[in-house]
Design a protein around this motif. Sequence first.
Motif, PDB file in Angstrom:
ATOM      1  N   ASN A 269      11.129 -22.882   9.081  1.00 11.42           N
ATOM      2  CA  ASN A 269       9.813 -22.310   9.352  1.00 11.42           C
ATOM      3  C   ASN A 269       8.882 -23.391   9.916  1.00 11.42           C
ATOM      4  O   ASN A 269       8.691 -24.442   9.303  1.00 11.42           O
ATOM      5  CB  ASN A 269       9.237 -21.741   8.048  1.00 11.42           C
ATOM      6  N   PRO A 270       8.262 -23.143  11.094  1.00  7.00           N
ATOM      7  CA  PRO A 270       7.344 -24.142  11.674  1.00  7.00           C
ATOM      8  C   PRO A 270       6.141 -24.422  10.771  1.00  7.00           C
ATOM      9  O   PRO A 270       5.634 -25.543  10.755  1.00  7.00           O
ATOM     10  CB  PRO A 270       6.899 -23.517  12.994  1.00  7.00           C
ATOM     11  N   ALA A 271       5.701 -23.417  10.017  1.00  2.00           N
ATOM     12  CA  ALA A 271       4.579 -23.634   9.097  1.00  2.00           C
ATOM     13  C   ALA A 271       4.960 -24.627   8.007  1.00  2.00           C
ATOM     14  O   ALA A 271       4.142 -25.433   7.569  1.00  2.00           O
ATOM     15  CB  ALA A 271       4.134 -22.308   8.478  1.00  2.00           C
ATOM     16  N   TYR A 272       6.224 -24.590   7.583  1.00  8.59           N
ATOM     17  CA  TYR A 272       6.704 -25.533   6.574  1.00  8.59           C
ATOM     18  C   TYR A 272       6.700 -26.957   7.142  1.00  8.59           C
ATOM     19  O   TYR A 272       6.304 -27.901   6.459  1.00  8.59           O
ATOM     20  CB  TYR A 272       8.109 -25.147   6.100  1.00  8.59           C
ATOM     21  N   GLN A 273       7.135 -27.092   8.365  1.00  7.10           N
ATOM     22  CA  GLN A 273       7.142 -28.414   9.006  1.00  7.10           C
ATOM     23  C   GLN A 273       5.720 -28.973   9.120  1.00  7.10           C
ATOM     24  O   GLN A 273       5.481 -30.152   8.859  1.00  7.10           O
ATOM     25  CB  GLN A 273       7.810 -28.341  10.384  1.00  7.10           C
ATOM     26  N   ARG A 274       4.769 -28.111   9.508  1.00  9.04           N
ATOM     27  CA  ARG A 274       3.367 -28.535   9.604  1.00  9.04           C
ATOM     28  C   ARG A 274       2.820 -28.897   8.223  1.00  9.04           C
ATOM     29  O   ARG A 274       2.087 -29.873   8.074  1.00  9.04           O
ATOM     30  CB  ARG A 274       2.510 -27.452  10.251  1.00  9.04           C
TER      31      ARG A 274
ATOM     32  N   ILE B 208       1.900 -22.492   1.334  1.00 14.15           N
ATOM     33  CA  ILE B 208       3.184 -22.301   0.647  1.00 14.15           C
ATOM     34  C   ILE B 208       3.427 -20.825   0.367  1.00 14.15           C
ATOM     35  O   ILE B 208       4.544 -20.320   0.545  1.00 14.15           O
ATOM     36  CB  ILE B 208       3.232 -23.134  -0.646  1.00 14.15           C
ATOM     37  N   ASP B 209       2.394 -20.111  -0.058  1.00  9.58           N
ATOM     38  CA  ASP B 209       2.535 -18.671  -0.315  1.00  9.58           C
ATOM     39  C   ASP B 209       2.961 -17.913   0.940  1.00  9.58           C
ATOM     40  O   ASP B 209       3.825 -17.044   0.899  1.00  9.58           O
ATOM     41  CB  ASP B 209       1.236 -18.088  -0.862  1.00  9.58           C
ATOM     42  N   GLU B 210       2.347 -18.274   2.081  1.00  9.57           N
ATOM     43  CA  GLU B 210       2.722 -17.627   3.359  1.00  9.57           C
ATOM     44  C   GLU B 210       4.171 -17.938   3.721  1.00  9.57           C
ATOM     45  O   GLU B 210       4.909 -17.054   4.172  1.00  9.57           O
ATOM     46  CB  GLU B 210       1.802 -18.108   4.475  1.00  9.57           C
ATOM     47  N   ILE B 211       4.577 -19.167   3.547  1.00  8.92           N
ATOM     48  CA  ILE B 211       5.948 -19.581   3.870  1.00  8.92           C
ATOM     49  C   ILE B 211       6.939 -18.822   2.993  1.00  8.92           C
ATOM     50  O   ILE B 211       7.975 -18.330   3.479  1.00  8.92           O
ATOM     51  CB  ILE B 211       6.106 -21.113   3.704  1.00  8.92           C
ATOM     52  N   MET B 212       6.635 -18.701   1.718  1.00  7.85           N
ATOM     53  CA  MET B 212       7.537 -17.987   0.806  1.00  7.85           C
ATOM     54  C   MET B 212       7.640 -16.495   1.158  1.00  7.85           C
ATOM     55  O   MET B 212       8.717 -15.912   1.087  1.00  7.85           O
ATOM     56  CB  MET B 212       7.063 -18.156  -0.641  1.00  7.85           C
ATOM     57  N   LYS B 213       6.530 -15.896   1.553  1.00  2.00           N
ATOM     58  CA  LYS B 213       6.567 -14.485   1.964  1.00  2.00           C
ATOM     59  C   LYS B 213       7.418 -14.318   3.210  1.00  2.00           C
ATOM     60  O   LYS B 213       8.203 -13.361   3.302  1.00  2.00           O
ATOM     61  CB  LYS B 213       5.141 -13.972   2.230  1.00  2.00           C
ATOM     62  N   ASP B 214       7.271 -15.222   4.172  1.00  2.00           N
ATOM     63  CA  ASP B 214       8.087 -15.156   5.388  1.00  2.00           C
ATOM     64  C   ASP B 214       9.573 -15.334   5.076  1.00  2.00           C
ATOM     65  O   ASP B 214      10.428 -14.655   5.650  1.00  2.00           O
ATOM     66  CB  ASP B 214       7.653 -16.233   6.399  1.00  2.00           C
ATOM     67  N   ALA B 215       9.890 -16.238   4.167  1.00  2.00           N
ATOM     68  CA  ALA B 215      11.291 -16.516   3.841  1.00  2.00           C
ATOM     69  C   ALA B 215      11.942 -15.375   3.073  1.00  2.00           C
ATOM     70  O   ALA B 215      13.141 -15.178   3.160  1.00  2.00           O
ATOM     71  CB  ALA B 215      11.395 -17.807   3.034  1.00  2.00           C
ATOM     72  N   ALA B 216      11.138 -14.622   2.327  1.00  2.00           N
ATOM     73  CA  ALA B 216      11.678 -13.527   1.517  1.00  2.00           C
ATOM     74  C   ALA B 216      11.999 -12.281   2.350  1.00  2.00           C
ATOM     75  O   ALA B 216      12.689 -11.383   1.868  1.00  2.00           O
ATOM     76  CB  ALA B 216      10.710 -13.183   0.408  1.00  2.00           C
ATOM     77  N   LYS B 217      11.518 -12.233   3.571  1.00  2.00           N
ATOM     78  CA  LYS B 217      11.754 -11.050   4.435  1.00  2.00           C
ATOM     79  C   LYS B 217      13.194 -10.942   4.848  1.00  2.00           C
ATOM     80  O   LYS B 217      13.904 -11.842   5.076  1.00  2.00           O
ATOM     81  CB  LYS B 217      10.870 -11.123   5.673  1.00  2.00           C
TER      82      LYS B 217
END
Length: 107
Positions: free
Chosen positions: A17-22, A98-107
């Motif tokens: 996830n690019p958001a995780y990298q940022r 982190i919450d946004e990243i986790m939601k994206d990963a759970a999809k």
Amino acid sequence: MSTPPSSAQMVERIQKNPAYQRLREKRNTFGWSLTIVMLVVYYGYIALIAFNKSFLAQPIGSGVTSVGMPIGLGVILFTVIITGIYVYRANTEFDAIIDEIMKDAAK
């Protein structure tokens, strides 16, 4: 109905996830910046003790305490303050990402 991703799949999705990298870059930069500032303050105080004892030994007022005591207290308070700054930013900005990243990963 789709099955939830496995742990390994979640980890892979999060890492890509690019958001995780940022987030990693932002958090590391912020953490290292605070670390460097803290080291400068702490070792600056230690250097002052080593190289200018007479300055720190000067009495304040009627001679009850020396200049070194409030400066040392300032170093301790500075540590508490920058810790608070990090915790505040981690609990607001970083946790939201982190919450946004986790939601994206759970999809």
